[in-house]
Design a protein around this motif. Structure first.
Motif, PDB file in Angstrom:
ATOM      1  N   LEU A  67     -24.382  20.302  19.469  1.00 53.35           N
ATOM      2  CA  LEU A  67     -23.554  20.545  18.286  1.00 53.35           C
ATOM      3  C   LEU A  67     -23.974  21.809  17.532  1.00 53.35           C
ATOM      4  CD1 LEU A  67     -23.145  16.896  16.972  1.00 53.35           C
ATOM      5  CD2 LEU A  67     -21.458  18.301  18.199  1.00 53.35           C
ATOM      6  N   SER A  68     -25.267  22.119  17.553  1.00 57.92           N
ATOM      7  CA  SER A  68     -25.713  23.336  16.866  1.00 57.92           C
ATOM      8  C   SER A  68     -25.205  24.587  17.573  1.00 57.92           C
ATOM      9  CB  SER A  68     -27.232  23.359  16.729  1.00 57.92           C
ATOM     10  OG  SER A  68     -27.855  23.506  17.984  1.00 57.92           O
ATOM     11  N   VAL A  69     -25.138  24.552  18.887  1.00 57.01           N
ATOM     12  CA  VAL A  69     -24.603  25.706  19.620  1.00 57.01           C
ATOM     13  C   VAL A  69     -23.121  25.884  19.291  1.00 57.01           C
ATOM     14  CG1 VAL A  69     -24.030  26.573  21.916  1.00 57.01           C
ATOM     15  CG2 VAL A  69     -26.286  25.631  21.477  1.00 57.01           C
ATOM     16  N   ILE A  70     -22.391  24.790  19.235  1.00 56.92           N
ATOM     17  CA  ILE A  70     -20.976  24.882  18.879  1.00 56.92           C
ATOM     18  C   ILE A  70     -20.826  25.402  17.445  1.00 56.92           C
ATOM     19  CG2 ILE A  70     -18.894  23.521  18.426  1.00 56.92           C
ATOM     20  CD1 ILE A  70     -19.716  21.794  20.838  1.00 56.92           C
ATOM     21  N   GLY A  71     -21.599  24.840  16.528  1.00 58.01           N
ATOM     22  CA  GLY A  71     -21.532  25.289  15.135  1.00 58.01           C
ATOM     23  C   GLY A  71     -21.929  26.738  14.976  1.00 58.01           C
ATOM     24  N   LEU A  72     -22.942  27.161  15.707  1.00 56.31           N
ATOM     25  CA  LEU A  72     -23.382  28.559  15.649  1.00 56.31           C
ATOM     26  C   LEU A  72     -22.293  29.477  16.188  1.00 56.31           C
ATOM     27  CD1 LEU A  72     -25.807  30.253  14.828  1.00 56.31           C
ATOM     28  CD2 LEU A  72     -26.712  29.961  17.123  1.00 56.31           C
ATOM     29  N   GLY A  73     -21.681  29.082  17.282  1.00 53.90           N
ATOM     30  CA  GLY A  73     -20.595  29.883  17.854  1.00 53.90           C
ATOM     31  C   GLY A  73     -19.415  30.014  16.912  1.00 53.90           C
ATOM     32  N   ILE A  74     -19.055  28.922  16.266  1.00 53.05           N
ATOM     33  CA  ILE A  74     -17.928  28.960  15.329  1.00 53.05           C
ATOM     34  C   ILE A  74     -18.275  29.820  14.115  1.00 53.05           C
ATOM     35  CG2 ILE A  74     -16.582  27.558  13.706  1.00 53.05           C
ATOM     36  CD1 ILE A  74     -16.693  25.320  15.857  1.00 53.05           C
ATOM     37  N   SER A  75     -19.464  29.621  13.568  1.00 52.82           N
ATOM     38  CA  SER A  75     -19.830  30.371  12.358  1.00 52.82           C
ATOM     39  C   SER A  75     -19.960  31.865  12.624  1.00 52.82           C
ATOM     40  CB  SER A  75     -21.114  29.819  11.741  1.00 52.82           C
ATOM     41  OG  SER A  75     -22.227  30.072  12.560  1.00 52.82           O
ATOM     42  N   VAL A  76     -20.393  32.232  13.809  1.00 49.62           N
ATOM     43  CA  VAL A  76     -20.471  33.652  14.160  1.00 49.62           C
ATOM     44  C   VAL A  76     -19.081  34.173  14.522  1.00 49.62           C
ATOM     45  CG1 VAL A  76     -21.356  35.296  15.861  1.00 49.62           C
ATOM     46  CG2 VAL A  76     -22.876  33.599  14.869  1.00 49.62           C
ATOM     47  N   GLY A  77     -18.338  33.391  15.286  1.00 52.36           N
ATOM     48  CA  GLY A  77     -17.011  33.820  15.724  1.00 52.36           C
ATOM     49  C   GLY A  77     -16.043  34.067  14.594  1.00 52.36           C
ATOM     50  N   LEU A  78     -16.115  33.267  13.545  1.00 51.56           N
ATOM     51  CA  LEU A  78     -15.212  33.452  12.409  1.00 51.56           C
ATOM     52  C   LEU A  78     -15.449  34.772  11.693  1.00 51.56           C
ATOM     53  CD1 LEU A  78     -15.133  29.866  10.886  1.00 51.56           C
ATOM     54  CD2 LEU A  78     -13.327  31.026  12.180  1.00 51.56           C
ATOM     55  N   LEU A  79     -16.652  35.308  11.795  1.00 49.21           N
ATOM     56  CA  LEU A  79     -16.966  36.559  11.109  1.00 49.21           C
ATOM     57  C   LEU A  79     -16.392  37.787  11.808  1.00 49.21           C
ATOM     58  CD1 LEU A  79     -20.613  35.881   9.968  1.00 49.21           C
ATOM     59  CD2 LEU A  79     -18.507  35.654   8.663  1.00 49.21           C
ATOM     60  N   TYR A  80     -15.835  37.611  13.003  1.00 42.31           N
ATOM     61  CA  TYR A  80     -15.237  38.748  13.684  1.00 42.31           C
ATOM     62  C   TYR A  80     -13.863  39.093  13.126  1.00 42.31           C
ATOM     63  CZ  TYR A  80     -19.011  39.152  16.938  1.00 42.31           C
ATOM     64  OH  TYR A  80     -20.258  39.360  17.489  1.00 42.31           O
ATOM     65  N   PHE A  81     -13.318  38.202  12.323  1.00 46.53           N
ATOM     66  CA  PHE A  81     -12.072  38.514  11.638  1.00 46.53           C
ATOM     67  C   PHE A  81     -12.390  39.354  10.412  1.00 46.53           C
ATOM     68  CE2 PHE A  81     -11.370  34.468  13.815  1.00 46.53           C
ATOM     69  CZ  PHE A  81     -10.295  34.822  14.613  1.00 46.53           C
ATOM     70  N   LYS A  82     -11.445  40.105   9.973  1.00 48.01           N
ATOM     71  CA  LYS A  82     -11.654  40.917   8.770  1.00 48.01           C
ATOM     72  C   LYS A  82     -11.848  39.985   7.580  1.00 48.01           C
ATOM     73  CE  LYS A  82     -11.106  45.068  10.404  1.00 48.01           C
ATOM     74  NZ  LYS A  82     -12.098  46.069  10.355  1.00 48.01           N
ATOM     75  N   ILE A  83     -13.031  40.035   7.020  1.00 45.68           N
ATOM     76  CA  ILE A  83     -13.345  39.167   5.886  1.00 45.68           C
ATOM     77  C   ILE A  83     -13.986  39.990   4.783  1.00 45.68           C
ATOM     78  CG2 ILE A  83     -13.602  37.062   7.224  1.00 45.68           C
ATOM     79  CD1 ILE A  83     -16.614  37.552   7.108  1.00 45.68           C
ATOM     80  N   ASN A  84     -14.083  39.384   3.633  1.00 49.25           N
ATOM     81  CA  ASN A  84     -14.683  40.094   2.519  1.00 49.25           C
ATOM     82  C   ASN A  84     -16.190  39.868   2.480  1.00 49.25           C
ATOM     83  OD1 ASN A  84     -14.815  37.489   1.609  1.00 49.25           O
ATOM     84  ND2 ASN A  84     -13.478  37.784  -0.143  1.00 49.25           N
ATOM     85  N   TYR A  85     -16.815  40.635   1.669  1.00 47.16           N
ATOM     86  CA  TYR A  85     -18.268  40.663   1.535  1.00 47.16           C
ATOM     87  C   TYR A  85     -18.840  39.315   1.104  1.00 47.16           C
ATOM     88  CZ  TYR A  85     -22.608  41.998  -0.910  1.00 47.16           C
ATOM     89  OH  TYR A  85     -23.882  42.072  -1.364  1.00 47.16           O
ATOM     90  N   GLU A  86     -18.171  38.634   0.217  1.00 49.54           N
ATOM     91  CA  GLU A  86     -18.693  37.402  -0.360  1.00 49.54           C
ATOM     92  C   GLU A  86     -18.820  36.274   0.656  1.00 49.54           C
ATOM     93  OE1 GLU A  86     -16.194  39.202  -1.825  1.00 49.54           O
ATOM     94  OE2 GLU A  86     -17.421  40.051  -3.425  1.00 49.54           O
ATOM     95  N   ILE A  87     -18.017  36.281   1.686  1.00 51.35           N
ATOM     96  CA  ILE A  87     -18.056  35.190   2.667  1.00 51.35           C
ATOM     97  C   ILE A  87     -19.397  35.140   3.392  1.00 51.35           C
ATOM     98  CG2 ILE A  87     -17.121  36.325   4.709  1.00 51.35           C
ATOM     99  CD1 ILE A  87     -15.995  32.939   3.438  1.00 51.35           C
ATOM    100  N   PHE A  88     -20.096  36.264   3.482  1.00 51.62           N
ATOM    101  CA  PHE A  88     -21.400  36.276   4.144  1.00 51.62           C
ATOM    102  C   PHE A  88     -22.427  35.443   3.381  1.00 51.62           C
ATOM    103  CE2 PHE A  88     -19.672  39.940   6.348  1.00 51.62           C
ATOM    104  CZ  PHE A  88     -20.114  39.699   7.631  1.00 51.62           C
ATOM    105  N   TRP A  89     -22.277  35.314   2.075  1.00 53.13           N
ATOM    106  CA  TRP A  89     -23.201  34.488   1.296  1.00 53.13           C
ATOM    107  C   TRP A  89     -23.059  33.013   1.661  1.00 53.13           C
ATOM    108  CZ3 TRP A  89     -27.123  36.709  -0.970  1.00 53.13           C
ATOM    109  CH2 TRP A  89     -27.017  38.043  -1.359  1.00 53.13           C
ATOM    110  N   ILE A  90     -21.902  32.640   2.200  1.00 50.09           N
ATOM    111  CA  ILE A  90     -21.679  31.265   2.669  1.00 50.09           C
ATOM    112  C   ILE A  90     -22.006  31.153   4.154  1.00 50.09           C
ATOM    113  CG2 ILE A  90     -19.911  29.489   2.995  1.00 50.09           C
ATOM    114  CD1 ILE A  90     -18.471  30.825   0.542  1.00 50.09           C
TER     115      ILE A  90
END
Length: 126
Positions: free
Chosen positions: A89-112
């Motif tokens: 589950l940690s590998v899946i969660g890590l993949g999702i949390s990293v993968g979502l950051l490849y979309f254009k996002i704002n600076y504040e989302i990195f704090w989460i």
């Protein structure tokens, strides 16, 4: 002369069902994390116009989150759900949390996102 293991032990180890898949998965996660974490500052500086001080702050924040996760949260989770399930589950969660950051996002989302990534990494490495 004492040996930690013999070549026959190594051959036997690779005959274990699923070990090759596990080792390949660990390699992919480790390589992917090193690549991602190594080039993340470049992305932050280029796309988000962060300064080296900002990048250092993020890395300090990430280190703090990893230390807290490793020291306070991991043992109760492993005791409750077991190592195999937690690793998967940690590998899946890590993949999702990293993968979502490849979309254009704002600076504040990195704090989460960074605490989530560090928590998942701590679970994976536990």
């Amino acid at each position: 002369q004492m040996h930690l293991f013999h070549s026959r032990d190594l051959k036997e180890m690779f005959r274990l069902k699923g070990l090759g898949i596990l080792l390949a998965g660990v390699f992919i996660v480790s390589f992917g994390w090193a690549y991602y974490w190594g080039f993340l500052p470049v992305t932050w500086i280029k796309e988000l116009q962060l300064t080296p001080q900002d990048v250092g702050d993020f890395f300090a924040y990430a280190s703090l989150m990893y230390a807290l996760s490793s020291s306070l949260f991991i043992r109760p989770i492993l005791d409750k759900w077991g190592e195999g399930r937690v690793t998967f589950l940690s590998v899946i969660g890590l993949g999702i949390s990293v993968g979502l950051l490849y979309f254009k996002i704002n600076y504040e989302i990195f704090w989460i996102a960074i605490p989530i990534q560090q928590f998942m990494l701590a679970l994976f490495l536990a």
